[in-house]
Design an enzyme around this catalytic site. Structure first.
Site, PDB file in Angstrom:
ATOM      1  CG  ASN A 120      -2.174  -0.867   0.936  1.00 20.25           C
ATOM      2  OD1 ASN A 120      -3.020  -0.515   0.112  1.00 20.25           O
ATOM      3  ND2 ASN A 120      -2.250  -2.018   1.594  1.00 20.25           N
TER       4      ASN A 120
ATOM      5  NE  ARG B 282      -0.017  -0.125  23.352  1.00 18.42           N
ATOM      6  CZ  ARG B 282       0.202  -1.109  22.474  1.00 18.42           C
ATOM      7  NH1 ARG B 282       0.479  -0.823  21.233  1.00 18.42           N
ATOM      8  NH2 ARG B 282       0.141  -2.360  22.848  1.00 18.42           N
TER       9      ARG B 282
ATOM     10  CG  HIS C 200      -9.700  -3.394   8.448  1.00 17.97           C
ATOM     11  ND1 HIS C 200      -8.833  -4.045   9.287  1.00 17.97           N
ATOM     12  CD2 HIS C 200     -10.810  -4.167   8.375  1.00 17.97           C
ATOM     13  CE1 HIS C 200      -9.385  -5.165   9.713  1.00 17.97           C
ATOM     14  NE2 HIS C 200     -10.587  -5.265   9.175  1.00 17.97           N
TER      15      HIS C 200
ATOM     16  CG  ASP D 249      -9.372  -2.641  12.416  1.00 18.02           C
ATOM     17  OD1 ASP D 249      -8.476  -1.951  11.900  1.00 18.02           O
ATOM     18  OD2 ASP D 249      -9.211  -3.839  12.711  1.00 18.02           O
TER      19      ASP D 249
ATOM     20  CD  GLU E  52      -5.865  -3.846   1.476  1.00 18.20           C
ATOM     21  OE1 GLU E  52      -4.973  -3.203   2.039  1.00 18.20           O
ATOM     22  OE2 GLU E  52      -6.100  -5.043   1.731  1.00 18.20           O
TER      23      GLU E  52
HETATM   24  C1  GRF Z   1      -3.204  -4.706   4.024  1.00 17.54           C
HETATM   25  O1  GRF Z   1      -4.073  -5.759   3.729  1.00 17.54           O
HETATM   26  C2  GRF Z   1      -3.885  -3.689   4.894  1.00 17.54           C
HETATM   27  O2  GRF Z   1      -5.242  -3.547   4.637  1.00 17.54           O
HETATM   28  C3  GRF Z   1      -3.694  -4.275   6.271  1.00 17.54           C
HETATM   29  O3  GRF Z   1      -2.398  -4.832   6.258  1.00 17.54           O
HETATM   30  C4  GRF Z   1      -2.063  -5.165   4.920  1.00 17.54           C
HETATM   31  C5  GRF Z   1      -0.778  -4.451   4.606  1.00 17.54           C
HETATM   32  O4  GRF Z   1      -0.213  -4.834   3.377  1.00 17.54           O
HETATM   33  N1  GRF Z   1      -3.890  -3.258   7.292  1.00 17.54           N
HETATM   34  P1  GRF Z   1       1.003  -4.012   2.779  1.00 17.54           P
HETATM   35  O5  GRF Z   1       2.101  -3.995   3.842  1.00 17.54           O
HETATM   36  O6  GRF Z   1       0.525  -2.635   2.451  1.00 17.54           O
HETATM   37  O7  GRF Z   1       1.433  -4.769   1.566  1.00 17.54           O
END
Ligand code: GRF
Length: 220
Positions: free
Chosen positions: A16, A67, A111, A147, A176
């Site tokens: 992503n 944290r 998500h 989420d 995504e």
């Molecule tokens: C994706 O499926 C996103 O929705 C979830 O974790 C995954 C991350 O994939 N939160 P990448 O690291 O972006 O390839």
């Protein structure tokens, strides 16, 4: 056009992140990535950032006693880079409430389900176990509860006969990669804003649908 300064938080593969890096190359895209932070030193996404000459660093959560201290280190790095908008892209750490409040309405997450359904982990396995026929992906503003938060954009994806968690994950991931750049464009351009915990404003940039239908997905 003044481009919003974006920070991206990752923990792993970074596909992503790659989609956002590609989107930011367009001259008319209203954002640019000024910093990538991984909490995992071996994250593949760090190599993607490096390959695209995007500044990136590791802040390993294991180096911090709490944290809150880890989040304070994130904050410091984000402030130093002048980050205005933050995108979680496969970032696998929960944030402290203080961090979430500081970035309130300036902080997005993606998500791999149609929220509010299927929050949490192992989404595709659970989707298949429930016999759901349409799933998808959601970009939303971050709130303290995992989420949850005002929804910016969603993409629907068909569940097909014979799907496995992996085959479904691959199809959702493809959605995504189209959805996150679209959602970030909406937020960075100021086309949408949060009002009473709902995202309001223009729902689609010119020529781009606010969501994708299963039919569209299969045509691609
Ligand atoms: C994706 O499926 C996103 O929705 C979830 O974790 C995954 C991350 O994939 N939160 P990448 O690291 O972006 O390839």
């Amino acid at each position: 056009m003044t481009k919003k300064r974006v920070g991206v938080l990752i923990s792993g593969r970074g596909s992503n992140l790659q989609a956002l890096i590609e989107a930011c190359k367009a001259p008319d895209y209203p954002a640019r990535i000024v910093l990538v932070i991984s909490n995992v030193p071996s994250a593949q996404g760090l190599l993607r950032a490096e390959a695209s000459l995007v500044p990136a660093l590791t802040i390993n959560h294991q180096d911090f006693a709490s944290r809150e201290e880890f989040d304070a280190a994130l904050d410091l790095a984000l402030d130093e880079a002048g980050v205005e908008l933050l995108c979680n892209a496969g970032f696998m750490r929960l944030h402290s409430n203080g961090f979430v409040e500081r970035w309130r309405d300036r902080h997005l997450n993606i998500h791999p389900s149609l929220l509010p359904a299927f929050k949490g982990l192992h989404v595709h396995t659970r989707v298949l176990a429930e016999g759901v026929k349409i799933t998808g992906t959601t970009v939303h503003f971050v709130r303290p509860e995992m989420d949850t938060g005002p929804i910016v954009a969603q993409a629907a994806v068909s569940v097909l006969p014979g799907d496995t968690p992996d085959s479904l994950a691959a199809r959702v991931l493809n959605a995504e990669h189209r959805l996150y750049p679209l959602a970030l464009r909406l937020v960075a351009s100021g086309a949408v804003r949060v009002d009473a915990e709902l995202v309001v404003g223009m729902t689609q940039p010119a020529g781009q649908p606010p969501l994708f239908s299963p039919q569209l997905d299969e045509a691609l």
